[in-house]
Scaffold this motif. Structure first.
Motif, short mmCIF file in Angstrom:
data_model
loop_
_atom_site.label_atom_id
_atom_site.label_comp_id
_atom_site.label_asym_id
_atom_site.label_seq_id
_atom_site.Cartn_x
_atom_site.Cartn_y
_atom_site.Cartn_z
N VAL A 1 0.84 -1.20 0.00
CA VAL A 1 0.00 0.00 0.00
C VAL A 1 0.87 1.25 0.00
CG1 VAL A 1 -1.70 1.32 1.31
CG2 VAL A 1 -1.93 -1.16 1.12
N LYS A 2 1.91 1.27 0.80
CA LYS A 2 2.81 2.43 0.86
C LYS A 2 3.42 2.72 -0.51
CE LYS A 2 7.06 2.05 1.76
NZ LYS A 2 7.63 2.83 0.60
N SER A 3 3.90 1.67 -1.19
CA SER A 3 4.52 1.86 -2.51
C SER A 3 3.52 2.43 -3.51
CB SER A 3 5.07 0.52 -3.03
OG SER A 3 6.15 0.08 -2.25
N ARG A 4 2.29 1.93 -3.48
CA ARG A 4 1.28 2.42 -4.44
C ARG A 4 0.90 3.86 -4.15
NH1 ARG A 4 -2.88 -2.16 -6.62
NH2 ARG A 4 -1.44 -3.92 -6.59
N ILE A 5 0.74 4.19 -2.89
CA ILE A 5 0.41 5.56 -2.52
C ILE A 5 1.51 6.52 -2.97
CG2 ILE A 5 0.21 7.14 -0.54
CD1 ILE A 5 -1.38 4.95 0.90
N GLN A 6 2.76 6.12 -2.77
CA GLN A 6 3.88 7.01 -3.11
C GLN A 6 4.11 7.10 -4.61
OE1 GLN A 6 7.00 5.33 -0.57
NE2 GLN A 6 6.67 6.97 0.90
N VAL A 7 4.07 5.98 -5.30
CA VAL A 7 4.34 5.98 -6.75
C VAL A 7 3.22 6.69 -7.51
CG1 VAL A 7 4.53 4.51 -8.80
CG2 VAL A 7 5.82 3.95 -6.72
N ASN A 8 1.97 6.44 -7.10
CA ASN A 8 0.83 7.00 -7.83
C ASN A 8 0.33 8.33 -7.25
OD1 ASN A 8 0.69 4.71 -9.56
ND2 ASN A 8 -0.36 3.56 -7.96
N SER A 9 1.04 8.87 -6.24
CA SER A 9 0.64 10.13 -5.59
C SER A 9 -0.81 10.07 -5.15
CB SER A 9 0.88 11.32 -6.54
OG SER A 9 2.23 11.42 -6.90
N SER A 10 -1.19 8.96 -4.56
CA SER A 10 -2.58 8.75 -4.15
C SER A 10 -2.88 9.43 -2.82
CB SER A 10 -2.84 7.25 -4.02
OG SER A 10 -4.10 7.00 -3.45
N ASN A 11 -4.15 9.82 -2.65
CA ASN A 11 -4.60 10.40 -1.39
C ASN A 11 -5.46 9.42 -0.59
OD1 ASN A 11 -3.44 13.05 -1.66
ND2 ASN A 11 -4.98 13.48 -3.24
#
Length: 307
Positions: free
Chosen positions: A245-255
């Protein structure tokens, strides 16, 4: 009394400096041993449908971008991240061990129980989480840049391959300082319980491997490496879905929040997606964390002799 307090204070400062330096060198060793498989891990976490497995991802990355720009993508921020994390982590671990020594009324740090050492790791991880979030965000974005650009091209967007410095400027320009702390909550949730088991696994294994007439510091190189590998494997096995989850949030600039994204991935992609990339992670962590702890322990011994 005053002289005794000053002497104790000087000893604490010296121990802190030694732990900081030893942790820094351990972080450098960890990156160069484990970076290629860490890159594969991030790619498989963030884009699980693009690759059929670890070997396919490794081969595609090597063919497409080569060794330096592919397998070792993000090495500069990875070095900054791991040196920062491990220097702060091990320095704070030493301080938190002293705290646990006082709380448990233990005569020597060497006599702390596995639970006390694990608790010291849990507390120390809070400080390392604050330190590493910005650099780890940059590292993950660089590692997954090829896949991110490929998706944007398919959508007709303009793409550009950038290096660490330009990426940092871009994040600061569009998001400011808060942009570097995207993914901080999952980082904290991963680090604190993770390092409880990391140091617990390491110290517990050292205790099991020592002979009755030995201290844990006397078990030797190979047993120290085994203990380090066990600590790393326990860390990642327990915390891996949070890291996805951390990687996806950071790579995709997710909120998205941590809990919501966990549920979305499990519902839409299956629970298996939360473990995408676990194989290269475990394969990486055995030599990487073994090298980390050996470098840390032997550097600490050397510095205690010469300082």
């Amino acid at each position: 009394m005053a002289h005794s307090s000053a002497t104790a204070g000087a000893a604490h400062v010296k121990d802190g400096i030694i732990d900081f330096v030893a942790g820094s060198l351990g972080g450098v060793a960890l990156v160069y041993v484990g970076q290629p498989l860490d890159t594969i891990k991030v790619k498989m976490q963030t884009f699980p449908t693009l690759y059929t497995g670890m070997v396919n991802c490794f081969r595609e990355t090597l063919v497409t971008d080569g060794i330096a720009r592919g397998l070792y993508a993000g090495t500069a921020p990875a070095l900054v991240s791991n040196v920062t994390e491990n220097s702060v982590l091990f320095m704070c671990y030493g301080l938190c061990q002293k705290f646990m020594q006082n709380v448990t009324h233990t005569k020597r740090i060497e006599d702390l129980s596995t639970l006390s050492n694990a608790s010291a790791g849990f507390l120390a991880a809070f400080f390392s989480s604050v330190a590493i979030c910005p650099t780890e965000l940059v590292k993950c974005k660089l590692q997954a840049m090829y896949e991110r650009n490929k998706q944007d091209l398919a959508l007709g967007k303009k793409v550009e391959r950038v290096g660490p410095a330009k990426l940092v400027r871009r994040i600061f320009k569009h998001e400011g300082v808060p942009g570097f702390f995207r993914g901080f909550v999952p980082t904290l949730v991963r680090e604190m319980p993770g390092y409880f088991f990391f140091f617990g696994g390491y110290e517990g294994t050292r205790e099991l491997l020592r002979r009755p007439n030995q201290t844990k510091d006397e078990i030797g190189l190979w047993k120290t490496m085994v203990a380090g590998g066990v600590g790393g494997m326990v860390f990642w096995t327990i915390t891996y879905p949070i890291d996805v989850v951390k990687s996806r949030i950071q790579v995709n600039s997710s909120n998205e929040s941590l809990g919501l994204m966990l549920m979305q991935i499990a519902r839409k992609e299956g629970v298996g997606a939360l473990y995408s990339g676990l194989s290269p992670t475990l394969l990486r962590t055995i030599p990487a964390t073994a090298t980390l702890f050996v470098t840390y322990e032997y550097t600490k011994k050397f510095l205690h002799i010469v300082l």
